[in-house]
Design an enzyme around this catalytic site. Sequence first.
Site, short mmCIF file in Angstrom:
data_model
loop_
_atom_site.label_atom_id
_atom_site.label_comp_id
_atom_site.label_asym_id
_atom_site.label_seq_id
_atom_site.Cartn_x
_atom_site.Cartn_y
_atom_site.Cartn_z
N ASP A 63 -27.41 65.93 60.10
CA ASP A 63 -25.84 66.24 60.96
C ASP A 63 -24.33 67.04 60.67
OD1 ASP A 63 -26.95 64.43 62.62
OD2 ASP A 63 -25.95 62.63 62.18
N GLU A 82 5.24 36.42 48.32
CA GLU A 82 5.99 35.44 47.92
C GLU A 82 7.24 36.04 47.42
OE1 GLU A 82 1.94 33.97 46.79
OE2 GLU A 82 3.04 35.86 47.00
N ALA A 111 -29.79 70.01 68.60
CA ALA A 111 -29.27 71.05 68.02
C ALA A 111 -29.06 70.78 66.47
CB ALA A 111 -27.77 71.44 68.49
N TRP A 157 -24.20 63.39 69.59
CA TRP A 157 -23.27 61.86 70.54
C TRP A 157 -23.76 60.79 71.08
CZ3 TRP A 157 -19.94 61.18 66.97
CH2 TRP A 157 -18.64 62.18 66.23
#
Length: 394
Positions: free
Chosen positions: A199, A46, A163, A169
């Site tokens: 991961d 504002e 792996a 993915w």
Amino acid sequence: MQRALELARAMLGVTSPNPQVGCVLAHSNVVVGEGAHRYDLRDHAEVAALKQAGESARGATAYVTLEPCSHHGRTGPCANALLDAGVTRVVAATLDPNPLVAGSGMAILERGGLIAEHGLLQTEARAINDAFARWILTSLPLVTLKSALSVDGKLAPLPVHRAPGAPFWLTGTAARDEVHRFRHANDAILTGIGTVLADDPLLTDRSNLLRRRRLMRVVLDTQCRTPLGSRLVESANDDLLVLCARTAPNDRQRALRQRGVQVETVPVLSPAERGETGGKPELDLRAAMKRLGELECLSVLLESGPGLNAAFLAAGLVDKAVLFFSETELGDDAVPFADPAHSPFSLIEQLSNVDRCDFLSEGSSGKRHLDACVRGTLHDPWAETFRLTPELAV
């Protein structure tokens, strides 16, 4: 009001821990000023709009996405600023969930002789500030569970079929780009030690969009097993927090701190305290979320494996879900989404305000990859808002 909402949305990533707010000042259809809040620039939406409008603000209508504030914080009350500028009408999309405001801003305007209304495009306005509402009402962050899944609802092949120490993915590049936009929209990203060990993720915001604070990367790691050579630790820059149990080895805690990692302890819950008959003590997830709330993390993106997915769902701590489904089928011999009580398909059935969209990627070989995204809400973060007098209730 649509323009005010655009201004508010454009501030994603630069207002937390304050809400995203946009304001437009107009005489009929002629806009004389507009503004949006950015935390580092201090001015609320504002005030930014009033400064742009100058004397043209007198007699104007202010369209603002959130009720003007009525209290002194980092700035003075916006309700008083609008009165002092000679604005004659204020249309707020929604009342403020902040108990310090919650209708009092509109009351100040009305007592000052302005026409004060609210409710225009309220649903759209509230969606922008779901995280703020959750945090300001409960001191807990809004938690969004995000998973990339096979078409049959699995997270990944078993470790023996992939792996070691590398991500797998399932989704294409278009879906992964969208994930980074989700990361950008959150103050923190959270995972468990199992995902870190499997991961070796980086967990950064690679959207290239402007944000005020680094994305806080959080690991729930009961015994402080986060590898010192992991990508998380090697990239720590005041943005990595490991939450562990008080019983975690002191030498492991010390080694992580020496590498720039913030390490804090949180309480643990026994299996009996979690309502289970077996298992071992685990970190108290609600205590962990409370700590993130104290650190002014308004929103958390949960990117984890089946254990944490199940634990967060069982604890009732997931507010929203974002599920990406690839066309790949992994079969029964794969890592599950959670536990049998919480399948991704049963989760979808519980969602409200469900939105579905597709993401099409095209690889270098010209092969097309189609991913489907389903997202929705489990808990309305505004549900406890506005226990007000009848005249102020929405």
